[in-house]
Design a protein around this motif. Structure first.
Motif, short mmCIF file in Angstrom:
data_model
loop_
_atom_site.label_atom_id
_atom_site.label_comp_id
_atom_site.label_asym_id
_atom_site.label_seq_id
_atom_site.Cartn_x
_atom_site.Cartn_y
_atom_site.Cartn_z
N SER A 98 9.17 6.33 18.75
CA SER A 98 8.87 7.73 19.06
C SER A 98 9.58 8.23 20.31
CB SER A 98 7.36 7.92 19.23
OG SER A 98 6.83 7.01 20.19
N ASN A 99 9.45 7.51 21.39
CA ASN A 99 10.02 7.99 22.65
C ASN A 99 11.54 7.93 22.69
OD1 ASN A 99 7.62 8.73 23.94
ND2 ASN A 99 7.24 6.64 24.65
N THR A 100 12.11 6.84 22.19
CA THR A 100 13.57 6.72 22.25
C THR A 100 14.26 7.67 21.28
OG1 THR A 100 13.37 4.79 20.79
CG2 THR A 100 13.66 4.37 23.16
N THR A 101 13.71 7.81 20.06
CA THR A 101 14.32 8.71 19.08
C THR A 101 14.19 10.16 19.52
OG1 THR A 101 13.80 7.16 17.29
CG2 THR A 101 14.32 9.42 16.67
N ALA A 102 12.99 10.55 19.92
CA ALA A 102 12.77 11.93 20.36
C ALA A 102 13.60 12.24 21.60
CB ALA A 102 11.29 12.17 20.65
N SER A 246 21.16 12.18 12.20
CA SER A 246 20.44 11.00 12.69
C SER A 246 21.36 9.96 13.33
CB SER A 246 19.67 10.35 11.53
OG SER A 246 20.56 10.02 10.47
N LEU A 247 22.52 9.74 12.73
CA LEU A 247 23.45 8.79 13.32
C LEU A 247 24.21 9.42 14.48
CD1 LEU A 247 24.91 7.05 10.12
CD2 LEU A 247 22.94 6.41 11.53
N GLY A 248 24.33 10.73 14.45
CA GLY A 248 25.00 11.43 15.54
C GLY A 248 24.31 11.23 16.87
N PHE A 249 22.98 11.30 16.86
CA PHE A 249 22.27 11.01 18.12
C PHE A 249 21.66 9.60 18.11
CE2 PHE A 249 18.99 13.33 15.60
CZ PHE A 249 17.94 12.42 15.64
N GLY A 250 21.80 8.90 16.97
CA GLY A 250 21.26 7.56 16.88
C GLY A 250 21.95 6.55 17.79
N ALA A 251 23.22 6.78 18.06
CA ALA A 251 23.92 5.87 18.98
C ALA A 251 23.29 5.92 20.36
CB ALA A 251 25.40 6.26 19.06
N LEU A 252 22.90 7.14 20.78
CA LEU A 252 22.21 7.28 22.07
C LEU A 252 20.84 6.62 22.01
CD1 LEU A 252 21.87 8.38 24.93
CD2 LEU A 252 21.16 10.57 23.92
N LYS A 253 20.14 6.77 20.89
CA LYS A 253 18.82 6.16 20.76
C LYS A 253 18.88 4.66 20.97
CE LYS A 253 15.53 4.13 17.90
NZ LYS A 253 14.60 3.73 18.96
N LEU A 254 19.85 4.00 20.32
CA LEU A 254 19.97 2.55 20.46
C LEU A 254 20.37 2.15 21.87
CD1 LEU A 254 21.66 1.51 17.10
CD2 LEU A 254 19.45 0.74 17.96
N ALA A 255 21.35 2.86 22.43
CA ALA A 255 21.79 2.56 23.80
C ALA A 255 20.64 2.78 24.78
CB ALA A 255 22.98 3.43 24.17
N LEU A 256 19.87 3.82 24.55
CA LEU A 256 18.72 4.13 25.41
C LEU A 256 17.67 3.04 25.33
CD1 LEU A 256 17.07 6.15 27.14
CD2 LEU A 256 16.36 7.24 24.99
N HIS A 257 17.36 2.60 24.12
CA HIS A 257 16.37 1.54 23.93
C HIS A 257 16.79 0.27 24.68
CE1 HIS A 257 13.38 -0.31 20.81
NE2 HIS A 257 13.35 -0.98 21.95
N ARG A 258 18.05 -0.09 24.52
CA ARG A 258 18.55 -1.28 25.22
C ARG A 258 18.47 -1.11 26.74
NH1 ARG A 258 23.22 -0.48 21.65
NH2 ARG A 258 22.89 -1.63 19.71
N ALA A 259 18.87 0.06 27.22
CA ALA A 259 18.86 0.32 28.66
C ALA A 259 17.44 0.24 29.22
CB ALA A 259 19.47 1.69 28.95
N CYS A 260 16.49 0.74 28.47
CA CYS A 260 15.10 0.70 28.92
C CYS A 260 14.58 -0.72 29.00
CB CYS A 260 14.22 1.54 27.99
SG CYS A 260 14.45 3.32 28.14
#
Length: 287
Positions: A98-102, A246-260
């Motif tokens: 929820s938090n990373t995707t949003a 979804s994949l357009g901002f999904g790269a940021l979602k994954l990078a964000l999750h890892r960074a967190c």
């Protein structure tokens, strides 16, 4: 010293996705527990906070996941009640992504522009991602509504948002495409966060809108949640609107999750929830 991540999932089977990203984010070892609730999480927290000395506690962290937002929030509250003094470890809350995707979606929508005063509609917004996206859009100054098939469910989500974040969000019952088309009339922003494989809005319903400026679709499984928005769109322009898939901002979602995940091991008293994760996303959005 090993960086240990304890994955506390409210679902019976812990999410493999969160497990993989946890390792990619820097954890040396992950212990994943399913069926976690506010009543049984206590001993696990005690094991995490009492076993290592003050300087080493930063090498232990907790990740709270699962598909049920309310149950997850209850787990988070129970975890925090176990902390005292220096006996605490860092925690990340990301039920159902929820938090990373949003955060990734709203960070792109807000990148380089102001959302203040804009009307935003989150389609299928009663779920975890939709609720968090509604909060973040409201934090950016947008006037937010969320739609769903049943008014009582959508209103309960709005009430939960207000209780947790002090943000007012309007509930709209819109079980059909026709009603969802009516719900976006006059809106400037539309974000689809409904169940995978369901088209929430047809192309003809948004392409000729005189007010719509930004559209984003979080659905990664065909058909698209918003017909006409490509999964790889990231700032693409069509019919005078800016599109994000979804994949357009999904790269940021994954990078964000890892960074967190990586940040959890920098200190032992960090809490990463919606606002904190979104703040990190905004620093990464142009990367």
């Amino acid at each position: 010293m090993k960086k240990l991540l304890y994955q506390l999932d409210t679902d019976a089977l812990p999410a493999v996705f969160d497990n993989v990203v946890g390792y990619d984010g820097g954890a040396d070892h992950i212990c994943a527990y399913g069926g976690i609730n506010a009543g049984n999480v206590g001993p696990l927290v005690e094991g995490a906070i009492f076993t290592r000395g003050p300087k080493d506690k930063k090498n232990t962290a907790l990740f709270i996941g699962g598909g049920n937002m309310l149950e997850g929030q209850a787990v988070l509250s129970a975890v925090q009640k176990k902390f005292f003094g220096k006996f605490r470890v860092s925690v990340m809350f990301d039920c159902n992504g929820s938090n990373t995707t949003a955060s990734a979606a709203v960070a792109w929508l807000a990148h380089g522009r102001s959302l203040a005063g804009k009307s935003a509609v989150v389609l299928g917004g009663s779920g975890p991602v939709g609720q968090r996206a509604a909060v973040l859009l409201a934090r950016e100054g947008a006037l937010v509504s969320i739609t769903g098939r049943k008014l009582d469910v959508v209103q309960a989500a709005c009430d939960s948002i207000r209780s947790r974040f002090g943000v007012d969000v309007r509930a709209i019952e819109a079980p059909t495409n026709v009603e969802r088309g009516a719900a976006i009339q006059g809106a400037h922003i539309v974000l689809a966060t409904g169940a995978a494989g369901i088209t929430l809005l047809e192309a003809k319903q948004w392409q000729g809108s005189p007010t719509l400026e930004l559209l984003a679709d979080a659905n990664a499984s065909p058909p698209a949640g918003i017909e006409g928005v490509g999964m790889n769109d990231r700032g693409a322009v069509a019919n005078g609107k800016i599109l994000f898939g979804s994949l357009g901002f999904g790269a940021l979602k994954l990078a964000l999750h890892r960074a967190c995940i990586g940040r959890l091991f920098e200190q032992n008293d960090l809490l990463l929830d919606a606002e904190e994760i979104y703040a990190i996303a905004k620093t990464m959005v142009s990367a």
